[in-house]
Design a protein around this motif. Sequence first.
Motif, PDB file in Angstrom:
ATOM      1  N   CYS A 114      30.524  39.809  39.759  1.00 28.54           N
ATOM      2  CA  CYS A 114      31.741  39.277  40.456  1.00 28.54           C
ATOM      3  C   CYS A 114      31.297  37.803  41.234  1.00 28.54           C
ATOM      4  O   CYS A 114      30.281  37.988  41.931  1.00 28.54           O
ATOM      5  CB  CYS A 114      32.381  40.156  41.630  1.00 28.54           C
ATOM      6  SG  CYS A 114      33.528  39.238  42.488  1.00 28.54           S
ATOM      7  N   ASN A 137      42.763  42.633  40.730  1.00 33.94           N
ATOM      8  CA  ASN A 137      42.191  41.687  41.617  1.00 33.94           C
ATOM      9  C   ASN A 137      43.118  42.471  42.867  1.00 33.94           C
ATOM     10  O   ASN A 137      44.148  42.756  42.896  1.00 33.94           O
ATOM     11  CB  ASN A 137      42.876  40.338  41.485  1.00 33.94           C
ATOM     12  CG  ASN A 137      42.559  39.347  42.565  1.00 33.94           C
ATOM     13  OD1 ASN A 137      42.124  39.948  43.495  1.00 33.94           O
ATOM     14  ND2 ASN A 137      43.099  38.089  42.427  1.00 33.94           N
ATOM     15  N   GLY A 159      37.916  42.958  43.900  1.00 37.09           N
ATOM     16  CA  GLY A 159      38.918  43.745  43.102  1.00 37.09           C
ATOM     17  C   GLY A 159      38.261  45.043  42.488  1.00 37.09           C
ATOM     18  O   GLY A 159      37.300  45.495  43.125  1.00 37.09           O
ATOM     19  N   ASP A 213      42.318  34.462  44.209  1.00 41.32           N
ATOM     20  CA  ASP A 213      42.056  34.793  42.748  1.00 41.32           C
ATOM     21  C   ASP A 213      40.604  35.139  42.869  1.00 41.32           C
ATOM     22  O   ASP A 213      39.796  35.117  43.918  1.00 41.32           O
ATOM     23  CB  ASP A 213      42.040  33.534  41.676  1.00 41.32           C
ATOM     24  CG  ASP A 213      41.272  32.267  42.460  1.00 41.32           C
ATOM     25  OD1 ASP A 213      40.121  32.404  43.054  1.00 41.32           O
ATOM     26  OD2 ASP A 213      41.461  31.126  42.053  1.00 41.32           O
ATOM     27  N   ALA A 214      40.227  36.142  41.962  1.00 42.29           N
ATOM     28  CA  ALA A 214      38.955  36.516  41.836  1.00 42.29           C
ATOM     29  C   ALA A 214      38.294  36.235  40.302  1.00 42.29           C
ATOM     30  O   ALA A 214      39.144  35.971  39.388  1.00 42.29           O
ATOM     31  CB  ALA A 214      39.008  38.249  41.608  1.00 42.29           C
TER      32      ALA A 214
END
Lengths: 369, 369, 369, 369
Positions: D297, D331, D302, D337-338
């Motif tokens: 990540c 997410n 998430g 956002d991720a």
Amino acid sequence: METNNYSDDVIGRARVQDTPELEAYYKELETLGAGALWKVANDIEPWEPRTNSIPMLWKYDDLRSLVLKSSELVTPEQAGRRVVYLVNDKRKDVSAAVGWLYTGIQVTRPGESTSAHRHRASALRFIMEGSKGYTVVDGNKIMLEVNDFVITPNSAWHEHGVEPDGQTCIWQDGLDIPLVNALEANDYAVYDGKQPLVKPINHLPLSYSCAGLIPADKTWDKPYSPLFKYSWSKVYPALLDAQIVNHPDPFDGILMQYSNPLTGGHVMQTMGAAMQLLPAGFKGKAHKHTGSFVYQCAKGSGYTIINGQRFDWKERDIFCVPSWAWHEHHNSSDTEDACLFNFNDLPVIEGLGLFQGRDYTENNGHQLI
Amino acid sequence: METNNYSDDVIGRARVQDTPELEAYYKELETLGAGALWKVANDIEPWEPRTNSIPMLWKYDDLRSLVLKSSELVTPEQAGRRVVYLVNDKRKDVSAAVGWLYTGIQVTRPGESTSAHRHRASALRFIMEGSKGYTVVDGNKIMLEVNDFVITPNSAWHEHGVEPDGQTCIWQDGLDIPLVNALEANDYAVYDGKQPLVKPINHLPLSYSCAGLIPADKTWDKPYSPLFKYSWSKVYPALLDAQIVNHPDPFDGILMQYSNPLTGGHVMQTMGAAMQLLPAGFKGKAHKHTGSFVYQCAKGSGYTIINGQRFDWKERDIFCVPSWAWHEHHNSSDTEDACLFNFNDLPVIEGLGLFQGRDYTENNGHQLI
Amino acid sequence: METNNYSDDVIGRARVQDTPELEAYYKELETLGAGALWKVANDIEPWEPRTNSIPMLWKYDDLRSLVLKSSELVTPEQAGRRVVYLVNDKRKDVSAAVGWLYTGIQVTRPGESTSAHRHRASALRFIMEGSKGYTVVDGNKIMLEVNDFVITPNSAWHEHGVEPDGQTCIWQDGLDIPLVNALEANDYAVYDGKQPLVKPINHLPLSYSCAGLIPADKTWDKPYSPLFKYSWSKVYPALLDAQIVNHPDPFDGILMQYSNPLTGGHVMQTMGAAMQLLPAGFKGKAHKHTGSFVYQCAKGSGYTIINGQRFDWKERDIFCVPSWAWHEHHNSSDTEDACLFNFNDLPVIEGLGLFQGRDYTENNGHQLI
Amino acid sequence: METNNYSDDVIGRARVQDTPELEAYYKELETLGAGALWKVANDIEPWEPRTNSIPMLWKYDDLRSLVLKSSELVTPEQAGRRVVYLVNDKRKDVSAAVGWLYTGIQVTRPGESTSAHRHRASALRFIMEGSKGYTVVDGNKIMLEVNDFVITPNSAWHEHGVEPDGQTCIWQDGLDIPLVNALEANDYAVYDGKQPLVKPINHLPLSYSCAGLIPADKTWDKPYSPLFKYSWSKVYPALLDAQIVNHPDPFDGILMQYSNPLTGGHVMQTMGAAMQLLPAGFKGKAHKHTGSFVYQCAKGSGYTIINGQRFDWKERDIFCVPSWAWHEHHNSSDTEDACLFNFNDLPVIEGLGLFQGRDYTENNGHQLI
């Protein structure tokens, strides 16, 4: 620039002495699904390519009766395919003859045929005995004769058989099943019934029968050779042609690769194949390279020295050369040529940038036995 | 989405009415090396491909004696190459037979040979008569027989001749000289003396003589076919093989492309070639497509209807089909097949994204004459 | 091995003296649509590449007012496209600026747009003035700014315009119309109405906006660049980046090719384009090579010496370098860099194996004027 | 055509009942290095791809202190490379994180550097922490920042370090060591001393810094990306650009592949890599396909559901998805956002023709946990 004495006691190799503190540290790492690289680095990063296989030879004189016996013991319906497979002593866990290559010997009696199936693994055959054998690949039926080489590629429906008026056929199967399993990608499906023939017999081999002449409509879009069958009746004369105008390679004599006439590349994406002619009296020099090879003697007799061990072969004998093993081929006859068929994993090794080789420079290029 | 009545009186075509003011404007532009696009747009942007060539046929009965006569009138030393070239009535300015393709007929008597030279233009030959003719390309000597097709590519040194114990040879030359001149890239060099032979005779054709079998050492790195010669003794049987297992194409019968066995592409970068068999009784349908074609009848007799005009041909006659001309091929015989050789500029047309075609849909696909 | 004094009085060139007998022979050949090669051979086979174009420069100071005037004289509806085209004095017959390349200057006023059409010829634009111009290619609308380069490839529907709140736009068009006509492959179609937008504005440039990062779904299957627009706002900083870490090429300074990010090749099949930065004080050396080039100065000022003739240019001036012409570029400023945009036929020249070059070796690499 | 209930009690699968006679037969085969295929066929030919790995997640919160501790316990000189590697519970025998992919976490303190070495295995790095880290690959020094992705390909000399005025760097290593060992092709060499720098710092990333703009000299001839470094400072804005104009893929959001700008293919021959943006609120659907993946990540938080098991992740956490495992990405945030980085073996899987996938169709595409 490179230092190359292969001692691990140099800068750039792991040389950590364990201590109680480190031992405790390792245990802690282990609880987290982790480890210290320096504990395994020297092992997983060898100085030179390292094989898990050993050289082996399977004598057809020993195997033939057992192969035929299988046709009395089980039916194709029971067995799926009635095959005796050849397994490397060090690769029994993956049913491989060498590296990640599988090979077997299949027997089919007149009038018998297998059911149709397909798999993500690719297959090839080299015909050893019999007459009026055939394969059906994606609805294309192809007749087979002794020393013919034929492919049944990745995910193509296929089945095999022998016509009722033929003679018992024996052929060598080659597959990349161990590789495709290792890459966690194999699958399998059985066809419900017989494949309908979509084209006349030998449609594809006859459509591509002349070197450099191809159907102008260019409809072929598959990643494997549209020729499918490489007939001995054409291949052997071509080896003789090539011999007329080329000096034999010091390692391999007259070495010709079966290729896809639309790409000049290997016949399939994962397995290649070749046929080589060792001229009468040929004494090959030794070299080693990456890639695994399964050989069958198609003609004549001779011997191959692999990592210092001599393997004598004659027509129909099968042997293997593992990755990075020294090997040299000798024709025993001073009057007749000898021919070796092989299939291999070169499309994988070359395609992934992993090919390398080295010539044997001592003793005039010949190993001591 | 497309409106297609080919009237220039539509939005999207130039429809400017000239005025005195505009006339003055045009003159002013001209003094600056400029112009108004709308004055020329409709002309330089035709609705459909437009050719500058006309269909033509050259009868060998007419030409043969004149070709032979050239061997009495000039020597190869004087002429450079003793060739009668065939020229399209509309392409005399560029010495082309059709489009940007040149063709000629060359005669060589036993014991004669040309001097060696090379040029950026590519060349090919199709053998019409004689025996023991040969070509030497980059030091490789290749023997030629009737109906053989051979290439002498872009910038390769080459020379031709006939052995002293041969018979007068006549062959068709095909070159892209007009194209390479148009692209402002041609050059020329003469070789000082004879090329030394670097390999045994027929080295390359014999090294690639079997479909799908190539030298395993893979040293070929040129952008053209390593096979060089496509022998009629292999090509014609392959056409018959293909005929057994394929329905004839409605336009072209059994149409096979000469190809580079290492790429499946055309034999050279600028010119392609093909051989087609029209089965006994074959009545081809009409279509048109981009690309220029020069044909020679290699076997049998028939006729081709081009843009409504019938051209009758028999063995050794040469004719051309211009770009975007309707054409259909007919075999006159109900008992014998006919074969047409052609060379063309398809590598250019296809490579630059300019190929398109259209089938003739009226009158069951046949043109009215 | 090569003899190279370029005299035609050598073995390998045509040196036939005409005689009455030969004259009669030539006449006879002519009646058959034939000729003697030796009559034309030396002409059609030049020793070195030969161009039909001359170097020319078009000054924007001269052209601009005339270009703008066109917007008063004709409407886009009447003109199809309101363009002043630049024509080589020696290529008026094919409406080319140099070789087989067309170029023109198009003006579009706020709120104007052209109708949509397509053609087999490929097109490109380089933005010279204005704001809020746009092109719509196959339903993808792309906004354009000064010094942006954008393609409208072979057979894609396209139309252009300027938003009502924009400023009058002037851009240079480049097309291969002369080439595609010469290859007898051009066509044209008008779109019935406006193209519907199939994607958000700038869809493709924004989907490929970072070097080395591409949509993972890999749906693009066209033979041209999916990037379409090459923004000056990214290109100029990249030239400066490249300048930091590379020695300027002695001929071309910092020369960067616009490329298809999925192939590393040219942006389209028939035309390439490049941008080059000439560092402050740069004095390029001379060389010549095949291929035709149309330049526009995007920044700064300088001069180019072409076959011994000096052409001074500043921002927005356009000039051409014909095939095989000696040329060298000079930046006039010792303090500011200069940038030259060019488009060319290199995809054709390289793709057909016709590229060659030669460096100017005398006078320290600089031509005498 | 396919029957698919996955029962082995069908025609086409092995269904032989053992008998004393067969048992004797099997023993005889074994003495010859052979076996009966039907004994193993159903096992080595699974109906669907079968993995040896399990899904796992490694939390950075757990690992970070241990990784830093390694810098107190051993020196780079002792350890070779000071790395904590992450190992799949089912792949400890080959030191793999998943499939045949190795991953580890390396820590380097200011002023430290490793010795230079090379190996046939390929490597890549993803930067997790620190500043002024660098890698030197074949004499090219490249500076690294957080979330940058950089490659050190097959057989390139490489070494890493952190400038004395930098901050301790932690990065994730990815290698194909297990694969190259399995293919029996790995090797290793140490460099005698430090590599001399052959180019200015960041030479290659700066020479290819703009999408679609490449050095015109085209000297790059390696089978991997000349860009080497993919900077987060450019990648993240490009993800945002792509998000503006594309609908998120239902499985993967905005998924962009790191690619070779000269081929549009993967960055190296054996390992690929990608970065994906999961928009705020994104709830991905489930699918499965062949190929092994290691994720990190890079931004946000998430969870991923793999074969029905939920793995929660946040910045710097690492997890793996084995071949043919159902997986879906979510997410957790509705406002931010991720981003997930991954590296994988897709070049192998795709290049060998082994890619296939299947969508999860039940329960609206979401697995039950």
